[in-house]
Design a protein around this motif. Structure first.
Motif: not given
Length: 76
Positions: A73-76
């Protein structure tokens, strides 16, 4: 990993349960795959180690490939 629930019937390498818990052998009684964490009290990651040559030979014989899926998943 609960080795009692592993269903080996659909596997492409003919295996049977070994006398050693967590290990699976071929008809020549060679260990083909095993769970290295079966007999430890400090189990970290569930895994199954397989002899590379035996797996590659079985894949070739049955005209199969392995596809690895990786999820993230893409982390911010």
């Amino acid at each position: 990993m609960n080795t009692e629930r592993l269903d080996l019937r659909p596997f492409i390498i003919e295996l049977k349960y070994s006398d050693t818990e967590g290990a699976y052998i071929n008809d020549s009684n060679d260990v083909i795959c095993f769970d290295p964490n079966t007999n430890t009290t400090t189990s970290t990651i569930s895994s199954l180690l397989v002899r590379k040559k035996k797996l590659l030979d079985a894949l070739e014989k049955n005209d199969l490939d392995i596809i690895w899926a990786s999820l993230g998943e893409k982390l911010r």
